[in-house]
Scaffold this motif. Structure first.
Motif, PDB file in Angstrom:
ATOM      1  N   PHE A 197       0.756  -1.315  -0.040  1.00 30.92           N
ATOM      2  CA  PHE A 197       0.521   0.127  -0.289  1.00 30.92           C
ATOM      3  C   PHE A 197       0.903   1.359   0.057  1.00 30.92           C
ATOM      4  O   PHE A 197       1.302   1.133   1.255  1.00 30.92           O
ATOM      5  CB  PHE A 197      -1.580   0.646   0.989  1.00 30.92           C
ATOM      6  N   ILE A 198       1.568   2.170  -1.359  1.00 35.66           N
ATOM      7  CA  ILE A 198       2.041   3.055  -1.294  1.00 35.66           C
ATOM      8  C   ILE A 198       1.313   3.891  -0.813  1.00 35.66           C
ATOM      9  O   ILE A 198       0.549   4.216  -0.600  1.00 35.66           O
ATOM     10  CB  ILE A 198       2.356   3.248  -2.950  1.00 35.66           C
ATOM     11  N   GLU A 199       2.070   4.810   0.410  1.00 33.50           N
ATOM     12  CA  GLU A 199       2.005   6.110   0.939  1.00 33.50           C
ATOM     13  C   GLU A 199       2.627   7.419   0.190  1.00 33.50           C
ATOM     14  O   GLU A 199       1.928   8.502  -0.051  1.00 33.50           O
ATOM     15  CB  GLU A 199       2.979   5.822   2.301  1.00 33.50           C
ATOM     16  N   GLY A 235      -0.058   4.971  -7.113  1.00 29.66           N
ATOM     17  CA  GLY A 235       0.821   5.578  -6.129  1.00 29.66           C
ATOM     18  C   GLY A 235       0.596   5.310  -4.627  1.00 29.66           C
ATOM     19  O   GLY A 235      -0.394   4.772  -4.547  1.00 29.66           O
ATOM     20  N   PHE A 236      -0.555   7.266  -3.748  1.00 30.14           N
ATOM     21  CA  PHE A 236      -0.731   7.367  -2.372  1.00 30.14           C
ATOM     22  C   PHE A 236      -2.109   6.355  -3.308  1.00 30.14           C
ATOM     23  O   PHE A 236      -3.571   6.494  -2.036  1.00 30.14           O
ATOM     24  CB  PHE A 236      -0.925   8.549  -1.768  1.00 30.14           C
ATOM     25  N   GLU A 237      -2.652   5.931  -4.064  1.00 24.74           N
ATOM     26  CA  GLU A 237      -3.986   6.359  -4.328  1.00 24.74           C
ATOM     27  C   GLU A 237      -4.512   4.531  -3.898  1.00 24.74           C
ATOM     28  O   GLU A 237      -5.521   4.137  -4.484  1.00 24.74           O
ATOM     29  CB  GLU A 237      -4.985   6.645  -5.238  1.00 24.74           C
ATOM     30  N   GLY A 238      -3.355   3.553  -4.077  1.00 26.48           N
ATOM     31  CA  GLY A 238      -3.692   2.459  -4.624  1.00 26.48           C
ATOM     32  C   GLY A 238      -2.399   1.058  -3.437  1.00 26.48           C
ATOM     33  O   GLY A 238      -2.180   1.723  -3.073  1.00 26.48           O
ATOM     34  N   MET A 239      -2.366  -0.071  -4.475  1.00 28.69           N
ATOM     35  CA  MET A 239      -1.628  -1.192  -3.788  1.00 28.69           C
ATOM     36  C   MET A 239      -1.100  -1.969  -5.037  1.00 28.69           C
ATOM     37  O   MET A 239      -2.168  -1.977  -6.405  1.00 28.69           O
ATOM     38  CB  MET A 239      -3.401  -2.140  -3.185  1.00 28.69           C
ATOM     39  N   SER A 240       0.208  -2.434  -4.353  1.00 27.56           N
ATOM     40  CA  SER A 240       0.112  -4.076  -5.734  1.00 27.56           C
ATOM     41  C   SER A 240      -0.203  -4.908  -5.969  1.00 27.56           C
ATOM     42  O   SER A 240      -0.590  -4.601  -4.337  1.00 27.56           O
ATOM     43  CB  SER A 240       1.986  -3.707  -5.405  1.00 27.56           C
TER      44      SER A 240
END
Length: 245
Positions: free
Chosen positions: A52-54, A76-81
């Motif tokens: 979960f990107i900050e 980006g900070f809106e999402g996740m891998s």
């Protein structure tokens, strides 16, 4: 986690969770640095963690059997891998790596699946994110088929700007060419065009956004629809549960 509080979180998926769902996740989240070129999802390999990107930026790359590649998504900070793992599949032919260094939270995939199986609200939010990612992918296919390099470059810069939340974007001409699937010379020419109208300033390894409105005008219909849907998806209450955070 020592020193880790709910109020520290910036990632929008985590921020959208009800407090009890986030509280269940917190003991399993580990703060990590995301260095440039770090692989988050390897082609056809089961990832060990979802990230979960900050801050920073990751790129999802579609790979062909004969070695061709092109970017098909940003995170980006809106999402996740590793969002595909929520859909019940372990692997994907796509590769995800960090394009701009930052930090985030790592969550073991097995833990993510277990918590999503037991928490309907968490699962709902993760499925909303997968829906948005599919729409963004579809919009990229539309842009590649129907819009010019100039329009696609403007769209791409806007998407990076959205995720980094700063005007200086650490991007090289070579990397832009790879991401858009065009020759480096074509990217250089289009950057000169955008510089000529004072929308950006390009230097070695950096693109500075000078006038976002000009980029939006050039990108036209290739940009904006998935972004609006994302805002709608993450504004709606989860199964009627209002958010206090």
């Amino acid at each position: 986690m020592a020193g880790f509080e709910m109020t520290d979180i910036r990632n929008r998926i985590l921020c959208a969770l009800p407090e009890n769902s986030l509280s269940a996740l917190m003991p399993h989240l580990r703060q990590v640095e995301l260095s440039s070129r770090k692989v988050l999802v390897q082609t056809n390999e089961r990832p060990l963690h979802a990230y979960f990107i900050e801050s920073g930026l990751a790129s999802m790359i579609a790979m062909s059997a004969d070695g061709e590649s092109v970017e098909v998504g940003h995170i980006g900070f809106e999402g996740m891998s590793a969002a595909h793992t929520v859909l019940g599949t372990d692997t994907t032919p796509n590769r995800t790596f960090v394009q701009v260094a930052g930090h985030g939270y790592a969550l073991p995939i097995d833990c993510l699946r277990e918590l999503a199986d037991s928490d309907a609200l968490l699962l709902e939010l993760l499925l909303r994110y997968n829906h948005y990612a599919a729409l963004q992918l579809a919009n990229s296919a539309l842009a590649n088929a129907r819009y010019s390099i100039n329009e696609r470059l403007s769209r791409w810069l806007l998407m990076v700007h959205d995720r980094l939340l700063r005007d200086d974007l650490p991007l090289t001409h070579e990397f832009l060419a790879l991401m858009l699937g065009v020759r480096r010379s074509g990217i250089t020419n289009e950057l000169h065009v955008l510089e000529g109208i004072h929308a950006i300033r390009a230097t070695r390894g950096n693109v500075r956004i000078l006038d976002r409105a000009k980029l939006e005008a050039i990108a036209a219909g290739s940009y904006g629809m998935p972004e609006l849907i994302y805002e709608d998806l993450f504004r709606k209450p989860l199964n009627g549960v209002s958010r206090s955070r």
